[in-house]
Design an enzyme around this catalytic site. Structure first.
Site, mmCIF file in Angstrom:
data_model
loop_
_atom_site.group_PDB
_atom_site.id
_atom_site.type_symbol
_atom_site.label_atom_id
_atom_site.label_comp_id
_atom_site.label_asym_id
_atom_site.label_seq_id
_atom_site.Cartn_x
_atom_site.Cartn_y
_atom_site.Cartn_z
ATOM 1 C CD GLU A 39 34.360 -87.383 10.490
ATOM 2 O OE1 GLU A 39 34.631 -86.754 9.439
ATOM 3 O OE2 GLU A 39 34.208 -86.815 11.603
ATOM 4 C CE LYS A 121 36.301 -84.811 14.275
ATOM 5 N NZ LYS A 121 35.269 -84.585 13.210
ATOM 6 C CB CYS A 165 37.435 -85.459 10.337
ATOM 7 S SG CYS A 165 36.983 -84.422 8.965
HETATM 8 N N1 ING Z 1 35.124 -81.709 9.076
HETATM 9 C C1 ING Z 1 35.948 -80.614 8.743
HETATM 10 C C2 ING Z 1 37.436 -80.901 8.898
HETATM 11 O O1 ING Z 1 38.089 -80.580 9.878
HETATM 12 C C3 ING Z 1 36.435 -78.237 8.920
HETATM 13 C C4 ING Z 1 35.564 -79.356 9.444
HETATM 14 C C5 ING Z 1 36.537 -78.012 7.549
HETATM 15 C C6 ING Z 1 37.160 -77.480 9.782
HETATM 16 C C7 ING Z 1 37.367 -76.985 7.046
HETATM 17 C C8 ING Z 1 37.995 -76.445 9.315
HETATM 18 C C9 ING Z 1 38.100 -76.206 7.952
HETATM 19 O O2 ING Z 1 37.964 -81.430 7.922
HETATM 20 C C10 ING Z 1 35.149 -82.590 10.127
HETATM 21 N N2 ING Z 1 34.247 -83.590 10.087
HETATM 22 O O3 ING Z 1 35.938 -82.470 11.058
#
Ligand code: ING
Length: 297
Positions: A39, A121, A165
């Site tokens: 990403e 996304k 992601c």
């Molecule tokens: N980053 C993280 C992901 O979903 C996150 C945000 C991290 C959400 C940990 C919940 C727990 O992997 C992105 N860019 O979505």
């Protein structure tokens, strides 16, 4: 898989494209038909910072693709006859600046270097306003407009899905694309080790990454490829753990560093049938009338 190590604030697009091209050459040498990058693979993960207006954020967005910085990557892909998935921040210009749209985007490029698929996304995590209590921000909801669909694309002799992601944490992501015939789903991610709203779980970040990818693969009888931007990026630790997961749910191949790393595997797409014709025979075993709450607000 073309896992990326950190991209820091001052790293030029050109310097990143050189890294992507180096990994593309290695992947091709090892027989790869397609390479999956992370990403936001052209810039640092800028949603960790607060910007008052979108004017300051524009610097992180591409207004066309390919463009001057990425054309060499497309040219190399065409020369080597290898396809790729690339995540980047996309600005779609419209009427006046006020209506510009900003997406967290991935594209699917075939072995003729043609863009044959684009995805925005859907599950945009984080928050809209500056939150001082956080060690660092996660302002994706300030900067990106969510997508509203999970398209699939015919490429490389099969049907390909794309996600980005946070999408990988949601079961619906995989099911919609598997129902549409995807046999393999490419997912780039930038995931910090520390997740401010649930700090007690930082030591579970790699486990929950693998759990999400493995569940998505097994519960749909498909291949799933998750590729990280990893390492210490602007003093924020990002997880690695890039993995190719088989329809059985087993991790078939995995990166083991937190830097630029190429891992190639041959994904036997017939293996999907072992599960899609038995345990996860959608036509035979699904009960859609029982699932209605899933599509309600
Ligand atoms: N980053 C993280 C992901 O979903 C996150 C945000 C991290 C959400 C940990 C919940 C727990 O992997 C992105 N860019 O979505």
């Amino acid at each position: 898989m073309g896992q990326l190590g950190p991209i820091n604030r001052n790293d030029s697009r050109d310097s990143v494209v050189i890294r992507l091209m180096n990994m593309m050459k290695i992947a091709k040498q090892r027989g790869a038909e397609v390479i999956i990058y992370p990403e936001l693979a052209l810039t640092t993960f800028f949603p960790r910072w607060y910007y008052p207006t979108m004017k300051e954020v524009d610097q992180w967005f591409e207004t066309e693709m390919p463009n001057t910085a990425t054309q060499p990557l497309f040219d190399l892909a065409k020369e080597l006859k290898i396809g790729f998935y690339l995540g980047y921040a996309e600005m779609v210009r419209s009427g006046s600046d006020r209506e510009n749209k900003y997406f967290n985007t991935s594209i699917l490029v075939n072995q003729e270097a043609e863009i044959i698929g684009k995805y925005h996304k859907v599950h945009v995590p984080g928050h809209n306003e500056y939150e001082p209590w956080r060690e660092f921000q996660h302002l994706e909801r300030r900067y990106f407009t969510p997508g509203t669909d999970f398209p699939v694309f015919e490429a490389f002799g099969t049907t390909i899905g794309m996600a980005i992601c946070n999408d990988r944490r949601w079961a619906e992501t995989y099911r919609v694309m598997a129902l549409r015939g995807a046999k393999i789903i490419f997912i780039g991610y930038n995931t910090p080790v520390h997740n401010a709203p649930a700090p007690m779980h930082d030591d579970l970040s790699l486990f929950q990454n693998a759990l999400s990818l493995q569940a998505g693969a097994y519960q749909n009888g498909i291949w799933v490829v998750g590729v990280a931007k990893a390492g210490n990026e602007e003093n924020i630790q990002m997880i690695g753990g890039s993995s190719i997961v088989a329809p059985s749910g087993e991790i078939y191949a995995r990166c083991i560093t937190k830097g630029d790393e190429v891992v190639v595997a041959t994904c036997d797409l017939d293996f999907c049938d072992v599960y899609q014709k038995t345990t996860f025979n959608f036509k035979k075993f699904r009960v859609p009338q029982a699932y209605l709450p899933i599509v309600e607000e």
